[in-house]
Each structure stands twice: as C-alpha cells, then as structure tokens.
Design a protein around this motif. Structure first.
Motif, PDB file in Angstrom:
ATOM      1  N   THR B  32     -57.864 -25.938 -57.338  1.00 56.07           N
ATOM      2  CA  THR B  32     -57.961 -26.750 -58.555  1.00 56.07           C
ATOM      3  C   THR B  32     -59.124 -27.723 -58.479  1.00 56.07           C
ATOM      4  O   THR B  32     -59.828 -27.955 -59.462  1.00 56.07           O
ATOM      5  N   VAL B  33     -59.311 -28.271 -57.284  1.00 51.92           N
ATOM      6  CA  VAL B  33     -60.442 -29.189 -57.085  1.00 51.92           C
ATOM      7  C   VAL B  33     -61.753 -28.462 -57.355  1.00 51.92           C
ATOM      8  O   VAL B  33     -62.646 -28.971 -58.042  1.00 51.92           O
ATOM      9  N   LEU B  34     -61.856 -27.259 -56.818  1.00 46.10           N
ATOM     10  CA  LEU B  34     -63.116 -26.528 -56.910  1.00 46.10           C
ATOM     11  C   LEU B  34     -63.385 -26.012 -58.321  1.00 46.10           C
ATOM     12  O   LEU B  34     -64.515 -26.045 -58.804  1.00 46.10           O
ATOM     13  N   TYR B  35     -62.358 -25.505 -58.972  1.00 44.52           N
ATOM     14  CA  TYR B  35     -62.585 -24.755 -60.208  1.00 44.52           C
ATOM     15  C   TYR B  35     -62.145 -25.491 -61.470  1.00 44.52           C
ATOM     16  O   TYR B  35     -62.517 -25.110 -62.567  1.00 44.52           O
ATOM     17  N   ARG B  36     -61.287 -26.508 -61.348  1.00 48.02           N
ATOM     18  CA  ARG B  36     -60.739 -27.102 -62.564  1.00 48.02           C
ATOM     19  C   ARG B  36     -61.201 -28.535 -62.810  1.00 48.02           C
ATOM     20  O   ARG B  36     -61.224 -28.993 -63.931  1.00 48.02           O
ATOM     21  N   PHE B  81     -70.886 -28.477 -55.357  1.00 48.16           N
ATOM     22  CA  PHE B  81     -71.178 -27.292 -54.535  1.00 48.16           C
ATOM     23  C   PHE B  81     -70.918 -26.036 -55.365  1.00 48.16           C
ATOM     24  O   PHE B  81     -70.275 -26.081 -56.411  1.00 48.16           O
ATOM     25  N   ASN B  82     -71.421 -24.907 -54.833  1.00 53.17           N
ATOM     26  CA  ASN B  82     -71.102 -23.607 -55.433  1.00 53.17           C
ATOM     27  C   ASN B  82     -69.723 -23.198 -54.934  1.00 53.17           C
ATOM     28  O   ASN B  82     -69.558 -22.797 -53.778  1.00 53.17           O
ATOM     29  N   GLU B  83     -68.741 -23.311 -55.796  1.00 58.75           N
ATOM     30  CA  GLU B  83     -67.360 -23.123 -55.360  1.00 58.75           C
ATOM     31  C   GLU B  83     -67.033 -21.680 -54.989  1.00 58.75           C
ATOM     32  O   GLU B  83     -66.009 -21.431 -54.357  1.00 58.75           O
TER      33      GLU B  83
END
Lengths: 276, 151
Positions: B32-36, B81-83
């Motif tokens: 969720t941190v990376l994508y949402r 960053f690039n997740e």
C-alpha cells in the motif's frame, strides 16, 4: 489555512494520530476475556476457509516428505537388514542357551537327594580299539576326582545315566572304565523289585546282569538302576538301562539278563562325574 | 482482506515446512505504501494490524500500532522510488521489518505485560521472513492491477 485545508494537507498524519490513539487505547483497556472472545469468533469463521487452504498447501509438502523418505528408505533398509541378521544370530544363540539351560536343569532336577557334586568333564581321549572299554577325561585330582566315582551322561534329556566309573586318577586327567568293559562290574537292581545282581561288561553295547537268583522276578522291559554299596563305592538309583532278555544258565544255576543301556555310550564328547 | 487471510494460512503452512513465515500483513502494508500512497497506507496498516491481532496470539492492538506506524513512516517515501523494482520492494520490506521491531520493542517497554514477551517473539520478523514477503507484494500488484496497467 482553514481546518479543512489543514486536514487535507496533513491527512496521513491525522489518520495516523487517530489510529495510534485507538491502538494505544486498545492496548490499555483490552482485557483478556474480550480479546479471546473476538479471537474465537474470528477463528470460527476463518477456520472454515483456512482448512481447505491448509489441505491444499499440505498436499505437495506431504508428497515432498514422502519422496525424501523414499530417498532415505534405502539406507534405512540396509540398516534394518544388518539388524535383522544380528537378531537372527542372537536368536540362534538364545536357542542354544535355552537348550543348555534346559539340559542342566534336567540334570540338576534328576539328581537324587544326598548325591554329591556333578562335575562336567570333557572327553580328552578315546582309543578306537578300546571304544567300549576306557576313555580319558580332562579332569583329575586337582578337580576333586576320586577313584570309583560314578561317571554319567546326560545324552538322554530326561535323566542322567551311568556309563562307567573312575578307574585311575592323575593330577589333571582321569581314566574312566566303561560299564561295557569286561573288567567292569557294578551292583545293580531292578527298579521296583527286589532282584539284584552284578552288571558285567562284555565288550559290546549290551552288558549282562549276572548272579540273579532263579526265583527273581525279572522280565524284559524292566528298568535297571544302580544299588548303593555300604562304603559308598557306588551311588544308588542311577539309571543304567532296561532288560532286553532273561535266561537261566544251567551251568551256574543263576539267571542272567541282557541289558540295553539308557545312555548312548557310542557318542561321548563330555561326561558328568559324581564327586563327593 | 480475504486473500490476505488465506495467504496468512498458506504462510503458516509454509512456516512448518520451510521454517520461514512471510509476514503477509506487513507485506500488504508495504504494498500500500508503494502503490497507493501515504494516507491509505496508514489506514490499511491499522486495519491489517487489527486483523493480525485477531489471528495471532499478540496483545490486542500491538500489531495495529506497529503496522499503522510502518505505513505512516514509510509512507513519506511514496513516489520517490520505482516501486516495481524488486530490490526497492525488498529494501522497503527490510526497513519495515526493522521499524516493526523498534515499535514492538517500545510497546514492550510501555506495556509491561507478561504476554508481551511472547508477542514480541511472534511479531518480530527476521530478515529472511521479511524478504519472503516480496512474492506477496508481486502477487498483490498482479491481482490489484488497474485497467490502465498501473497497480
């Protein structure tokens, strides 16, 4: 900046503060019973879905486990084979010990009351031309062997049978005079009857009882046992054999009976000596 | 949520076989941190923590605070960053694991509960367990892929 704008800009911080407050509140006030009740309810509903998942996941792991077990099965099989071989040897040894034990129990169990000590002796030498006359055993004075001591065999498991007596004794050996030797003469009687005579050897496996009174009631099949003599030369009630035939000698006027020996005198690898 | 519960069951089974149990709920929080985003990560972490508290023998609220904190702190890194890069996901998971250990340690100090010692051991995730959560993130990214191709 209005409150709405502040909340929008710091939405994550506000949410975190709220969540942290609720979490700390739960940590502070939650009692074990309440938590356990919630967990029980959750476990009830989740268990329905988790069981198939566990089963599906467990299936490949079980197969992997079985494959690993198959890999180790060869080594285990080898170990078990070795173990089975050793156990087989132990079983044979145990059976031999049981037989020896039973034989010794039989020997001890049939020893008459008041009899001396039974000494096991290995047959050291037996000359072929004196097969039914004498033999030499590996026991002597050092072991307590005395002249005229009865020599027995336990080839027949039920009892001990007399086969001769000590003729001469050396320090470590002794010569046995077998009852089949023509020089041998031991007092014998018929078990259960009053008839008595002297068992004389004749160089054959069937010695004869001489000097039986003509009126004595001796018949084929009667059991022959030794008779006790006053100085203790011969111990009584030792099994000798059984009567085969009886005949009256017109020359001497006595009956004589041919006896088949109970003990196998032809095959002797060890004997028992009855020492006082 | 159902997927995560089932994934947790699978992870529990894997733990028996391999000795490594991926923390599914932590991996979902990191996802969720990376994508949402930042704010959704806080709320998701909190809800997943409550769910983990129900399923695991921890003090109730401990995992909620841990995952909410992880979502909040790591949320600041969202978009930096690039997740989709695996090493980014692995690094975030290890960072989340270390942060989780720190939070649980502080909780253990703050709440002097006997059962906290146990929950401490259960909740602390070694690096191997943390890295085992990478497939969970990849799987979630595939499942929750949006129509435009982004996760």
């Amino acid at each position: 900046m209005t409150v709405r704008e502040f909340l929008r800009v710091h939405q994550a911080t506000v949410r975190y503060l709220g969540c942290a407050a609720v979490s700390v509140g739960l940590l502070s006030v939650s009692s074990a019973e309440t938590v356990q009740a919630f967990r029980s309810i959750a476990a009830y509903f989740l268990g329905l879905t988790q069981q198939p998942v566990h089963r599906v996941v467990a299936y490949p792991s079980d197969i992997a486990g079985r494959l690993m077990a198959a890999v180790y099965a060869t080594d285990e099989n080898e170990r078990l084979r070795d173990l089975a071989k050793r156990m087989h040897v132990y079983k044979i040894r145990a059976e031999q010990l049981e037989q020896d034990h039973a034989r010794m129990r039989a020997v001890l169990g049939t020893r008459p009351t008041g009899m001396g000590r039974l000494l096991n002796a290995r047959v050291q030498r037996r000359e072929p031309h004196q097969w039914f006359n004498t033999l030499i055993i590996a026991r002597g004075k050092r072991d307590g062997i005395v002249p005229d001591a009865p020599v027995l065999t336990d080839r027949c498991m039920e009892s001990v049978q007399i086969i001769g007596r000590i003729w001469s004794v050396e320090e470590e050996t002794a010569r046995v005079l077998l009852i089949t030797d023509p020089l041998s003469g031991i007092p014998v009687g018929i078990a259960g009857k009053t008839a008595q005579g002297v068992l004389l050897g004749n160089g054959t496996p069937e010695p004869t009882i001489e000097y039986l009174l003509p009126e004595s009631d001796v018949a084929p099949g009667d059991r022959v046992v030794t008779v006790t003599l006053p100085p203790g030369i011969m111990t009584g009630n030792l099994d000798v054999g059984s009567v085969v035939s009886v005949e009256l000698s017109p020359r001497t006027g006595f009956k004589s009976a041919r006896v088949t020996l109970a003990g196998n005198i032809s095959v002797l690898d060890h004997v028992l000596v009855l020492v006082p | 949520m159902v997927f995560l519960v089932l994934a947790d069951a699978v992870a529990a089974r894997l733990a028996i076989v391999t000795g490594i149990k991926p923390d599914v709920f932590l991996a979902a929080t990191v996802f969720t941190v990376l994508y949402r985003g930042h704010a959704p990560a806080v709320l998701t972490g909190f809800l997943l923590g409550l769910c983990a508290d129900l399923l695991q023998p921890t003090v109730f609220g401990a995992n909620a605070l841990r995952l909410a904190t992880v979502g909040y702190v790591l949320g600041w890194l969202h978009g930096r960053f690039n997740e989709d890069m695996p090493h980014v996901q692995a690094g975030m998971l290890v960072a989340a694991s270390c942060l989780g250990i720190l939070i649980m340690g502080l909780e253990a100090l703050a709440v002097s509960s006997v059962s906290f010692g146990y929950s401490w051991r259960v909740a602390v995730m070694p690096p191997a367990d943390a890295l085992a959560g990478v497939p969970v993130i990849v799987l979630l990214a595939q499942i929750l892929r949006r129509p435009d191709g982004t996760s």
